[in-house]
Design a protein around this motif. Structure first.
Motif, mmCIF file in Angstrom:
data_model
loop_
_atom_site.group_PDB
_atom_site.id
_atom_site.type_symbol
_atom_site.label_atom_id
_atom_site.label_comp_id
_atom_site.label_asym_id
_atom_site.label_seq_id
_atom_site.Cartn_x
_atom_site.Cartn_y
_atom_site.Cartn_z
ATOM 1 N N THR A 5 0.849 -1.190 0.000
ATOM 2 C CA THR A 5 0.000 0.000 0.000
ATOM 3 C C THR A 5 0.887 1.243 0.000
ATOM 4 O O THR A 5 2.081 1.173 0.263
ATOM 5 C CB THR A 5 -0.928 0.028 1.235
ATOM 6 N N THR A 6 0.272 2.380 -0.278
ATOM 7 C CA THR A 6 0.986 3.653 -0.290
ATOM 8 C C THR A 6 0.035 4.779 0.071
ATOM 9 O O THR A 6 -1.182 4.596 0.085
ATOM 10 C CB THR A 6 1.623 3.918 -1.675
ATOM 11 N N ARG A 46 -4.533 8.222 -0.549
ATOM 12 C CA ARG A 46 -4.302 6.774 -0.583
ATOM 13 C C ARG A 46 -4.964 6.176 -1.814
ATOM 14 O O ARG A 46 -5.827 6.790 -2.423
ATOM 15 C CB ARG A 46 -4.888 6.111 0.670
ATOM 16 N N PRO A 50 -5.258 -2.091 -2.154
ATOM 17 C CA PRO A 50 -3.811 -2.321 -2.181
ATOM 18 C C PRO A 50 -3.286 -2.331 -3.617
ATOM 19 O O PRO A 50 -3.987 -2.770 -4.536
ATOM 20 C CB PRO A 50 -3.657 -3.698 -1.537
ATOM 21 N N HIS A 102 2.863 -6.860 5.430
ATOM 22 C CA HIS A 102 2.312 -5.632 4.855
ATOM 23 C C HIS A 102 3.464 -4.656 4.647
ATOM 24 O O HIS A 102 4.174 -4.308 5.593
ATOM 25 C CB HIS A 102 1.279 -5.039 5.804
ATOM 26 N N HIS A 104 4.065 -0.894 3.525
ATOM 27 C CA HIS A 104 3.421 0.390 3.279
ATOM 28 C C HIS A 104 4.528 1.384 2.935
ATOM 29 O O HIS A 104 5.480 1.543 3.705
ATOM 30 C CB HIS A 104 2.642 0.848 4.509
#
Length: 120
Positions: A5-6, A46, A50, A102, A104
């Motif tokens: 994710t970012t 965001r 994902p 995860h 990020h």
């Protein structure tokens, strides 16, 4: 289940980076880049899902490309940018060692600088 994710934070204007195109590439052994996904950041900076997850998320080398040029040119209250801008596309290369985790990868960006880190 692992996922990538970012999010993007505009440090010049103190707000989320909305509407920024984000692309994720897998870096192959021969140096080739394979596009895996492209998304736009939402109002919170965001992506709505994902970038990668499940079987699509594997150990290896990756590249995230954030195209901030249009965002900074059109941002209300933003800076007037030269042509070409000092920060246009931000390219982040990183490795995934454990695909079950995860990862990020936030981007803190302004028209003149950027930084990143592995977030949670």
């Amino acid at each position: 289940m692992g996922r990538l994710t970012t999010h993007v934070l505009d440090t010049a204007l103190g707000r989320p980076g909305q509407g920024i195109p984000v692309s994720v590439f897998r870096l192959e052994a021969g140096g080739e880049r394979r596009l895996l996904a492209s998304m736009l950041t939402n109002a919170d900076g965001r992506c709505d899902a994902p970038l990668l997850e499940g079987e699509a998320f594997a150990a290896g080398r990756y590249e995230l490309v954030f195209d901030t040029t249009a965002y900074f040119r059109e941002a209300p209250g933003g800076a007037e940018l030269p042509d070409p801008p000092f920060v246009g596309e931000v390219v982040l290369r990183f490795g995934i060692a454990e695909a079950g985790q995860h990862y990020h990868v936030p981007l803190l960006v302004s028209p003149w600088s950027y930084s990143t880190y592995r977030g949670s």
